[in-house]
Structures are given as structure tokens and as C-alpha cells.
Design an enzyme around this catalytic site. Structure first.
Site, PDB file in Angstrom:
ATOM      1  N   ARG A 122      56.939   5.635 101.336  1.00  8.13           N
ATOM      2  CA  ARG A 122      58.214   4.939 101.131  1.00  8.13           C
ATOM      3  C   ARG A 122      58.985   5.633 100.016  1.00  8.13           C
ATOM      4  O   ARG A 122      59.058   5.161  98.886  1.00  8.13           O
ATOM      5  CB  ARG A 122      57.967   3.463 100.821  1.00  8.13           C
ATOM      6  N   GLN A 127      63.055   7.449 104.527  1.00  7.35           N
ATOM      7  CA  GLN A 127      63.507   6.127 104.955  1.00  7.35           C
ATOM      8  C   GLN A 127      63.757   6.052 106.462  1.00  7.35           C
ATOM      9  O   GLN A 127      63.452   5.046 107.097  1.00  7.35           O
ATOM     10  CB  GLN A 127      64.774   5.731 104.198  1.00  7.35           C
ATOM     11  N   ASP A 130      60.468   5.345 108.395  1.00  9.26           N
ATOM     12  CA  ASP A 130      59.619   4.237 107.954  1.00  9.26           C
ATOM     13  C   ASP A 130      59.417   3.217 109.072  1.00  9.26           C
ATOM     14  O   ASP A 130      60.080   2.178 109.124  1.00  9.26           O
ATOM     15  CB  ASP A 130      60.247   3.590 106.721  1.00  9.26           C
ATOM     16  N   SER A 133      58.342  -0.511 108.145  1.00  8.85           N
ATOM     17  CA  SER A 133      59.445  -1.399 107.787  1.00  8.85           C
ATOM     18  C   SER A 133      60.218  -1.847 109.023  1.00  8.85           C
ATOM     19  O   SER A 133      60.628  -3.005 109.131  1.00  8.85           O
ATOM     20  CB  SER A 133      60.393  -0.704 106.800  1.00  8.85           C
ATOM     21  N   TYR A 229      54.019  -0.810  97.471  1.00 11.24           N
ATOM     22  CA  TYR A 229      53.110  -1.680  98.202  1.00 11.24           C
ATOM     23  C   TYR A 229      52.285  -2.504  97.225  1.00 11.24           C
ATOM     24  O   TYR A 229      51.952  -2.048  96.123  1.00 11.24           O
ATOM     25  CB  TYR A 229      52.151  -0.858  99.074  1.00 11.24           C
TER      26      TYR A 229
END
Length: 381
Positions: A122, A127, A130, A133, A229
């Protein structure tokens, strides 16, 4: 690059690794994409759609496996499928390398390179890749709708000629991507929402969505890693949180849990004793079920009733929204494939790259991810 897309063979899986939108883009950039017939049917993408996007649609699964440079999947392929891949083929998908490290051995023995989408770091540069997510966004949204469907009351406050209907109270445990989406969805439906997370930094995001943030003093204990995380906490630290959760659970109509630690069993946040004190008709949706669950009573893959409380522990919520889940995942995969494409158009796995290195598991006949190597060694012991 020659990229193959298969029809996923796992039960109840409806997503596809690439949708026609992404196929068209990759095709225009010079890649060759071949798709198994029916691969996108459950996600709203027909064979004709893929063909119109420039993909070659083939019925023969074995041919797709044996002729590709890159195999893009949603879930880890079976061992028989792996055995059909050529050495040095790159497999990209959700591979569960930390949860099931022994399942990476067939890739190792075949000389296949693997990149786990769940280990994409991350960082700002990654991005667009990801996928965790992306899928968490879908799961958080759907979890609230699942709860609303079963809850024997409405979510919003209503002022009617027959009197006022009080809004539902929703408690969200874990304010990561799934939790935040659950908060946003519950708020849109008109519920009063509060959320708990061990990370104090999550409070700002929770409050920005109009929810109340529940916080416990953990005495300065480190609660997250460099990637944002949550880290595994001591039993003492967890117990402090459980006490607060048990207190707030008594008033909750819905509890959505989403707290997970990568590569570890999900922490138990909602004890049986706390569920015992919840109101009859209340709903628990445990999104951490794939790693054991945050609720002590959860049975992964099942919906059970306990003293009038319904506890849902679904294993693949994202697959219940296959069109948008596939669309988002496809964009993540396509972004990663562009990173893997060398200047000459061929596959290039650069282990010095700060996105590729953390996510690469097997390469050149070796386990190149230290975390997975340690997990595999522990499994074999």
C-alpha cells in the site's frame, strides 16, 4: 505479452480477472489476450463482448494454459492447471501465500513465477493495483445490505402520521477499507453508526463519515505496520477492546466486523458473552470469516442463529457483486500487467521494483518472498 484468462473453477466464484474494457486497452497497447469461453458470463461479459474487445475466445482450457506468458486469475489455479503451464510463466491473482504456503509448492516445482495480488504494497505508486482495497470496498458495501435485508426493522429514522420510527444502530469493528465502506453505506441508509479500531489514526476517517469513533487506551502499543495494516496485538490489548465492544454491542441492531491481520488468524473481538447480551433480532455480519472470523460464534461459510441473534460469516462477499467487483479487479490487474511489460513488450519481473518485489512469491525456481518462506518452513515443521 500473451495473456490468458480462465473461467474460474472455484465454487460460487463469479468474478473474472479481466473484463472487456481492460482487454481492449491491453490489446491496443500491443498485448495478446486469449479468454476461455464463458469466463466472464457470471460477471456480465459475454464471449462476444470479449471478441469485440480484441480477445481470442477459445474453448480449450489446456491450450490457454500451455500457450500463455501470463495467466491472470481471480483465485489460485488448481495443481492440474499449474502442471500445464510452461516454466517461467507468470501467474497473477489472489494466491493466499501466507494463509496456505504449502499450496505454493506446485508453482515452485513447475518453475512458474507467481505474483500475489493480496501482497501488493500500500504505497502511492501501487494504488491502481491495490486489489485488496477494491474487493474490501465491495464487501463493506454488500455486508450492510445483507444485514438490512435480514434485520426486522428499517435503517432510517422516519417521522410518520403514526409516530416516529427510531433509526437503526450499527456498530462496525475494524475501520479499514471494508469497515469504512460499511460505515458510509449504513449512514446512507440512515443508521446511527459507531466504529471501533485499534488504530487511533483510523478515528479521523471514521468521524469524517459521520460516525462516532470508539477508542481504547492501549498505552502506546504499536497497532499498525509501515503499510497501514493492523498488527497482531497482545491478549491484554485485545481484551481492553473486547470490553468496550461488549458494552456497545448491547445497543446495536447490526454489527459488521472486518478486522484482519495479513497472514494471521482474525482476532476475536466479539465474544459469545457479548452476543448473549445483544437484542433478539440483531444481525452480525463477519467479513473476517475467511481467516476465522472476529466473532467467537462465527462458522465460516454459514449463517447461524444464537439466542435470537443472526450471525452471518460469508466467505466471498465480493463475488456476490460480480460486475463491479470484476471491473475493479480487472483495472488492478491491468495496471500490474503494464508494470510487468518490458520496453520490448515481453514480460519483465524486476525484483528490485518496490511494487513487484513484495508481491512476488516464486521466481526462478525459488521462494523469493521471505515472509512466505518463513510461513512455508513453519508449515513443514
Amino acid at each position: 505479452m500473451k495473456i490468458s484468462i480462465l473461467r474460474d473453477s472455484q465454487p460460487a466464484e463469479s468474478r473474472v480477472a479481466l473484463v472487456p474494457e481492460s482487454v481492449r486497452s491491453l490489446k491496443n497497447e500491443g498485448d495478446v489476450v486469449q479468454v476461455q469461453s464463458g469466463a466472464g458470463a457470471a460477471a456480465g461479459a459475454s464471449d462476444d463482448d470479449f471478441a469485440a474487445a480484441g480477445a481470442t475466445v477459445l474453448p480449450n482450457r489446456d491450450e490457454l494454459l500451455s500457450t500463455c506468458d501470463v495467466l491472470a486469475v481471480v483465485n489460485r489455479p488448481s495443481t492440474p492447471d499449474i502442471e500445464l503451464l510452461q516454466p517461467n510463466t507468470v501467474v497473477v491473482g489472489f494466491l493466499k501465500p501466507l494463509d496456505e504456503p504449502d499450496e505454493m509448492v506446485p508453482f515452485l516445482e513447475r518453475g512458474v513465477t507467481t505474483i500475489a495480488m493480496e501482497l501488493i504494497p500500500r504505497i502511492t505508486r501501487a494504488q491502481a493495483m491495490d486489489a485488496l482495497s477494491s474487493m474490501a470496498t465491495v464487501a463493506g458495501y454488500k455486508a450492510v445490505l445483507m444485514a438490512a435485508d435480514l434485520l426486522p426493522r428499517m435503517f432510517p429514522m422516519l417521522i410518520t402520521a403514526a409516530g416516529t420510527v427510531a433509526p437503526a444502530k450499527v456498530l462496525v469493528l475494524g475501520a479499514g477499507v471494508a469497515g469504512l465502506q460499511a460505515i458510509a453505506t449504513a449512514r446512507r441508509l440512515g443508521a446511527v453508526v459507531e466504529a471501533y479500531d485499534v488504530r487511533a489514526t483510523a478515528g479521523e476517517h471514521v468521524r469524517s463519515l459521520g460516525a462516532n469513533f470508539l477508542q481504547v487506551d492501549l498505552g502506546g502499543i504499536k497497532t499498525e505496520d509501515e503499510g497501514g495494516y493492523a498488527v497482531e496485538l497482545s491478549e491484554e490489548a485485545l481484551e481492553r477492546g473486547r470490553q468496550l465492544i461488549a458494552e456497545r454491542a448491547r445497543a446495536a441492531d447490526v454489527i459488521v466486523t472486518s478486522a484482519q491481520v495479513p497472514g494471521r488468524p482474525a482476532p476475536i473481538l466479539l465474544r459469545t458473552s457479548a452476543v448473549d447480551r445483544m437484542k433478539p433480532g440483531s444481525i452480525v455480519v463477519d467479513l473476517a470469516a475467511p481467516t476465522g472470523g472476529n466473532c467467537e460464534l462465527s462458522k465460516p461459510g454459514e449463517t447461524i442463529a444464537h439466542r435470537g441473534v443472526t450471525i452471518m460469516a460469508p466467505l466471498n462477499v465480493a463475488a456476490s457483486v460480480p460486475v463491479h467487483a470484476s471491473q475493479l479487479y480487472s483495472r488492478n490487474v491491468a495496471a500490474l500487467l503494464r508494470l510487468l511489460r518490458g520496453a520490448d513488450g515481453e514480460v519483465r519481473v524486476d525484483l528490485a521494483d518496490d511494487v513487484v518485489a513484495p508481491a512476488c512469491i516464486t521466481h526462478g525456481g525459488q521462494i523469493v518472498n521471505q515472509r512466505v518462506a518463513v510461513a512455508l518452513e513453519a508449515f513443514e515443521i
